[in-house]
Design a protein around this motif. Structure first.
Motif, mmCIF file in Angstrom:
data_model
loop_
_atom_site.group_PDB
_atom_site.id
_atom_site.type_symbol
_atom_site.label_atom_id
_atom_site.label_comp_id
_atom_site.label_asym_id
_atom_site.label_seq_id
_atom_site.Cartn_x
_atom_site.Cartn_y
_atom_site.Cartn_z
ATOM 1 N N GLY A 16 -5.066 -0.502 -5.771
ATOM 2 C CA GLY A 16 -4.656 -0.186 -7.086
ATOM 3 C C GLY A 16 -4.599 1.341 -7.447
ATOM 4 N N TYR A 17 -5.337 2.144 -6.836
ATOM 5 C CA TYR A 17 -5.245 3.570 -6.860
ATOM 6 C C TYR A 17 -4.226 4.005 -6.276
ATOM 7 C CZ TYR A 17 -6.626 8.521 -5.924
ATOM 8 O OH TYR A 17 -6.504 9.766 -5.882
ATOM 9 N N THR A 20 -1.046 2.991 -8.337
ATOM 10 C CA THR A 20 -1.130 3.894 -9.841
ATOM 11 C C THR A 20 -0.593 5.246 -9.368
ATOM 12 O OG1 THR A 20 -2.963 2.689 -10.477
ATOM 13 C CG2 THR A 20 -2.460 4.852 -11.890
#
Length: 277
Positions: A16-17, A20
């Motif tokens: 997810g990091y 993003t």
């Protein structure tokens, strides 16, 4: 089972990091990518989404930029104005910021901050009247003065906290050995202030290089700068998108090169005054 679940959560968070980060990076860099690609397109392909990434590249826009629009002169003008205004601002701003930092001149620092906060456009009408009176409109000297009015407080604003972070013991030791304050400033303080000076110089140069507002009012045929030259591709009836994109690339590339090669100095200079002692 707990270890497997923890590892799975770390993978999900990591994914997810990075996802993003890549999305934000794409959103930030896409306008630049589109600009570079558009500079190699024909006018008819420019706003057609069908040719967004798939097109026959041409160097026509760049050839016309330097043959029909004489772009070498605006490049030279922008370089001269940015370089000289930055150097002269450093000569005046470094001693001033050192004096403010060492003698606790809070009121002077506040006044400079106020000047820094005033929109530069408010200076244009008085400048134009004064420069017209002294006959320095459309001269390098006039534009250099105009850029220095903004560059000076900006450099001082960066360098004051940097000088404040340097230990006073360095100058006190030099004074014991018989060195004057001015000599200590030149031979001790300035050499170890490299990151701050480089940061202030780069940001001041970039400001002058990209400045459009001063150039559109105070320059003319002789001293036309790059941003003003690019503005010439926009007319009442038409926009030369090819020339506009090619000119924008020419303006942007030097700034990107400087930022990439000197980014560590910029970061170090901006954060040097954050911790004292």
């Amino acid at each position: 089972m707990v270890r497997y679940s923890s590892k799975k959560n770390r993978i999900i968070r990591s994914t997810g990091y990075y996802l993003t980060v890549y999305i934000i990076l794409l959103a930030v860099t896409f306008p630049f990518i589109w600009m570079v690609l558009s500079s190699f397109k024909l006018q008819s392909q420019m706003l057609n989404m069908q040719y967004l990434f798939k097109f026959d590249a041409t160097s026509r826009n760049y050839r016309e930029l330097f043959s029909n629009y004489s772009f070498f002169r605006p490049i030279l003008n922008s370089f001269i104005i940015a370089l000289v205004s930055t150097l002269l601002s450093l000569v005046l701003a470094l001693p001033a910021s050192y004096a403010i930092a060492r003698f606790g001149m809070k009121m002077t620092s506040l006044m400079l901050l106020v000047v820094r906060m005033i929109p530069a456009i408010t200076f244009l009408v008085p400048w134009f009247v004064l420069f017209s009176f002294f006959g320095i409109v459309d001269t390098h000297f006039g534009l250099i003065l105009a850029h220095m009015v903004v560059a000076l407080p900006f450099i001082i604003w960066i360098m004051v906290p940097f000088f404040e972070s340097l230990p006073k013991e360095l100058e006190e030791s030099a004074a014991v050995d018989g060195s004057s304050r001015f000599n200590s400033f030149l031979k001790i303080i300035l050499p170890i202030s490299g990151p701050g000076i480089v940061t202030a110089s780069i940001l001041s140069f970039v400001f002058s290089w990209n400045n459009f507002m001063f150039g559109i009012i105070l320059s003319g045929r002789v001293t036309k700068t790059l941003p003003v030259a690019i503005y010439g591709f926009i007319s009442y009836t038409d926009i030369n998108w090819g020339g506009l994109m090619a000119g924008s690339v020419v303006v942007t590339i030097p700034v990107i090169i400087i930022s990439l090669f000197l980014q560590k100095y910029i970061i170090k200079g901006l954060t040097a005054g954050a911790v004292k002692g």
